[in-house]
Design an enzyme around this catalytic site. Structure first.
Site, PDB file in Angstrom:
ATOM      1  CE  LYS A 271       5.453  -8.450  -9.537  1.00  5.70           C
ATOM      2  NZ  LYS A 271       7.197  -8.846  -8.273  1.00  5.70           N
TER       3      LYS A 271
ATOM      4  CG  ASP B 201       7.270  -6.220  -5.947  1.00  5.64           C
ATOM      5  OD1 ASP B 201       7.732  -5.515  -5.769  1.00  5.64           O
ATOM      6  OD2 ASP B 201       7.091  -7.706  -6.465  1.00  5.64           O
TER       7      ASP B 201
ATOM      8  CB  SER C 172       1.564 -11.362  -7.613  1.00  3.17           C
ATOM      9  OG  SER C 172       3.373 -10.137  -8.937  1.00  3.17           O
TER      10      SER C 172
ATOM     11  CD  GLU D  80       7.273  -7.646  -3.028  1.00  5.64           C
ATOM     12  OE1 GLU D  80       6.232  -7.650  -2.810  1.00  5.64           O
ATOM     13  OE2 GLU D  80       7.737  -8.524  -3.637  1.00  5.64           O
TER      14      GLU D  80
ATOM     15  CE  LYS E  55       4.088  -8.732  -6.431  1.00  3.25           C
ATOM     16  NZ  LYS E  55       5.087  -9.750  -5.396  1.00  3.25           N
TER      17      LYS E  55
ATOM     18  CG  ASP F  68      11.325  -9.995  -4.053  1.00  2.00           C
ATOM     19  OD1 ASP F  68      11.809 -11.237  -4.205  1.00  2.00           O
ATOM     20  OD2 ASP F  68      10.695 -10.301  -5.136  1.00  2.00           O
TER      21      ASP F  68
ATOM     22  N   GLY G  94       6.614 -15.537  -5.106  1.00  2.00           N
ATOM     23  CA  GLY G  94       6.545 -16.445  -6.162  1.00  2.00           C
ATOM     24  C   GLY G  94       7.765 -15.715  -6.823  1.00  2.00           C
TER      25      GLY G  94
ATOM     26  CE  LYS H  56      10.125 -13.204  -4.856  1.00  2.00           C
ATOM     27  NZ  LYS H  56       9.992 -12.403  -6.455  1.00  2.00           N
TER      28      LYS H  56
END
Ligand code: OSB
Ligand code: MG
Length: 381
Positions: free
Chosen positions: A168, A194, A140, A219, A166, A244, A296, A268
């Site tokens: 951000k 995300d 991430s 996400e 992934k 999420d 995570g 998670k």
């Protein structure tokens, strides 16, 4: 199981982790990282460890390190210690009167899982009926200053074998980095983004521009509590929406799938209140054929141990957010910790109990607050 040795010591600690660099996301900058640990010991000397990895600040979800510590000390651990037996599912049920505060419940529950694994000389994976020995992982990536910085990081991790990237994103940092990664590394890279709740339904046209890049998912584009709005957005997007922040229980996941608010699930354990709920969610997603992966929370190896065991069960289809401590921290609370293998997987711990040896000296040195809930001993308060 009445023949289990009783717990004679139980404590909660708030511990500072040595973050290597700030983690930048759609909710802001995370530049300090404290986490909550739960430690149990039974009469035979078996130990259990758990981690409730809320962030220090309330910008991801309402839970913070401080609220998680307080709830674990005052409610979650006392309720767990009064449970009818030491089964993790019984312990989870004993804490179920607690509303929200999922990270506190999860930290306590993980300690009971690892205690049970230690007492039975087995692994958390075996207790869960896990199948896989290794878990495919991705990174991430923090929002960077420049596209070049992002490309260098992606190149490094793909070279190391990571199976998924992934990125951000946030308004102003979305299509550009995605396009740059596709141009530099091609269409075969398993790529997703995300947003950490940084967009609103006013941004639908901007988000639709991501559709042409073949992303595995986008996400949490909208607010943490915007379930209905995510369903509306999913109708407007070809890219699967992944949730999420919005999913904090088994029922949340069922509702989201029923109303087509997401077509991909980030799970998670901390966010859904523990490993028992996580197993139910994995079963739900498997039954409905929904892509599922383990997210995570910048956990230490203590929390990652539970995540890795969870990923060994059926239902996890996509790579996990599982950057090792060497990427996130100066050092880990477990030693040896894990690394990513050249094939882009992390081995599920085969050692009994938690699966990793905990560095007691580091835990003690890094303790900011501590409370002994059962038994004698002094932690720093
Ligand atoms: O949104 O998935 C997230 C870390 C903290 C809080 C929220 C998120 C994340 C990550 C980090 O993306 C993933 C990791 O722990 O490696
Ligand atoms: Mg996320």
């Amino acid at each position: 199981m009445s023949d289990r040795a009783p717990i004679v010591h139980a404590e909660v600690r708030r511990v500072a982790l040595p973050l290597l660099k700030p983690f930048v996301t759609g909710f802001g900058v995370t530049d300090s990282r404290q986490t909550v640990l739960v430690h149990l010991r039974d009469e035979d000397g078996n130990e259990g460890w758990g981690e409730g990895p809320a962030l220090d600040h309330p910008y991801y979800l309402p839970d913070t390190t401080a609220s998680t510590y307080r709830t674990a000390v005052d409610y979650a651990l006392p309720l767990a210690l009064r449970a009818r037996d030491l089964e993790p599912a019984t312990v989870a049920a004993a804490m179920s009167g607690i509303k929200g505060n999922t990270f506190a419940r999860a930290g306590v529950e993980e300690a009971f899982w690892s205690l049970r694994a230690a007492a039975e000389r087995t692994t958390i994976k075996a207790l869960m009926g896990g199948e896989r020995d290794a878990v495919p992982v991705g990174e991430s990536l923090s929002i960077a200053e420049t596209i070049d910085e992002t490309l260098a990081e992606v190149e490094l991790r793909l070279g190391e074998g990571y199976q998924r990237i992934k990125l951000k994103i946030r308004p102003g940092w979305d299509v550009e980095p995605v396009r740059a990664v596709r141009e530099a590394f091609g269409d075969d890279v398993f790529l997703q983004v995300d947003a950490n709740a940084a967009y609103s339904l006013d941004d639908v046209e901007d988000l639709r521009r991501l559709d042409e890049y073949g992303l595995a998912c986008i996400e949490q584009p909208l607010a943490w509590d915007a379930l209905l709005e995510h369903a509306e957005l999913q109708r407007a997007l070809a890219t699967p929406v992944c949730l999420d922040e919005t999913l904090r229980s088994v029922d949340d996941v069922r509702r989201a799938l029923d109303m087509d608010a997401c077509r991909n699930v980030n799970l998670k354990p901390g966010r859904v209140g523990g490993l028992t709920a996580s197993l139910q969610i994995a079963e739900l997603c498997r039954g409905r054929g929904v892509p599922l992966w383990c997210g995570g929370m910048l956990e230490s190896g203590i929390g990652r141990a539970g995540n890795l065991a969870l990923c060994s069960v059926a239902g996890f289809t996509d790579p996990a957010d599982m950057s090792p401590a060497s990427v996130l921290f100066e050092w880990d609370l477990v030693d040896p910790t894990f690394e990513v293998e050249p094939d882009g997987t992390v081995p599920v711990p085969a050692a009994t109990g938690l699966g990793f040896p905990v560095r007691r000296d580091r835990v003690e040195r890094q303790t900011v607050h501590g409370t002994v809930v059962l038994g004698a001993g002094v932690a720093r308060v």
